[in-house]
Design a protein around this motif. Structure first.
Motif, PDB file in Angstrom:
ATOM      1  N   THR A  89       0.843  -1.193   0.000  1.00 35.72           N
ATOM      2  CA  THR A  89       0.000   0.000   0.000  1.00 35.72           C
ATOM      3  C   THR A  89       0.878   1.243   0.000  1.00 35.72           C
ATOM      4  O   THR A  89       2.012   1.229   0.488  1.00 35.72           O
TER       5      THR A  89
ATOM      6  N   GLN B 227      -2.390  -0.007  -4.306  1.00 38.09           N
ATOM      7  CA  GLN B 227      -3.461  -0.896  -3.883  1.00 38.09           C
ATOM      8  C   GLN B 227      -4.648  -0.868  -4.838  1.00 38.09           C
ATOM      9  O   GLN B 227      -5.414  -1.831  -4.919  1.00 38.09           O
TER      10      GLN B 227
ATOM     11  N   ARG C 227      -2.973  -2.511  -8.353  1.00 41.04           N
ATOM     12  CA  ARG C 227      -2.169  -3.722  -8.158  1.00 41.04           C
ATOM     13  C   ARG C 227      -0.877  -3.665  -8.976  1.00 41.04           C
ATOM     14  O   ARG C 227      -0.293  -4.689  -9.319  1.00 41.04           O
TER      15      ARG C 227
END
Length: 210
Positions: free
Chosen positions: A89, A96, A99
């Motif tokens: 993150t 996040q 990805r």
């Protein structure tokens, strides 16, 4: 799909099939980079930006880092972000959400000496991309040997805009071009309702010279 169809507009139907088929094969079989052709330039862009960040390590075992981006001449940049390396993150939200590691995550990865591709989701790798085409391809025969279809494409000519004078567009309108009666029309210059491009100057406030 958009890359495969690029440049295929207004081609004959059979030529469009042949073009998209060959482009799909070329993209699937001739990719020699760790990431597909669409993601590889993005990775290199993030990696280049990562080298200009200032990094501060707060906790190696927990993977807590603070990064400050480079301050640019136009006073942009100089932003502070926090990366949780093991949780994948970053306070910028890109890691996040997409990805795919942002430049801040890649800066931490470089600082720790880890492999950059170890923090990239497997769906973005070339191996996963090629696995979608594991069944292989068979060459298409010449168009003269194709079976004739018992159907034909019928265009709705009522959706083709034909006004006075010379025709200005060849496209057919779809649902995106339909104007809803309850939605007010907006100006094409300022995108505000109440006027159009012709009387745009009249809608602007005037100031009396002193």
């Amino acid at each position: 799909m958009n890359n495969a169809l690029r440049g295929a507009r207004q081609l004959p139907f059979r030529a469009c099939i042949d073009l998209t088929f060959n482009r799909t094969i070329d993209a699937a079989m001739n990719c020699n980079t760790p990431l597909p052709s669409r993601m590889w330039p993005l990775f290199r862009k993030h990696d280049t930006s990562a080298q200009s960040h200032t990094l501060t390590e707060f906790n190696y075992n927990e993977g807590a880092y603070r990064l400050v981006t480079k301050l640019l001449v136009n006073e942009n940049g100089g932003n502070t972000h926090t990366v949780s390396y093991y949780q994948h993150t970053c306070t910028c939200g890109k890691w996040q959400m997409e990805r795919f590691p942002c430049s801040h995550a890649l800066a931490v990865c470089r600082f720790r000496g880890d492999n950059h591709f170890s923090i990239i989701n497997h769906v973005y790798t070339t191996m996963t991309y090629k696995q979608q085409y594991n069944d292989g391809f068979s060459p298409l025969s010449h168009a003269d040997y194709w079976l004739e279809a018992n159907w034909s494409i019928q265009a709705d000519n009522s959706k083709c805009v034909v006004g006075r004078g010379r025709r200005r567009e060849n496209r057919f309108r779809n649902e995106m071009d339909v104007h809803h009666p309850t939605e007010p029309r907006k100006c094409g210059l300022c995108h505000q309702p109440g006027h159009n491009t012709r009387n745009f100057s009249n809608s602007q406030p005037r100031f009396n010279a002193m």
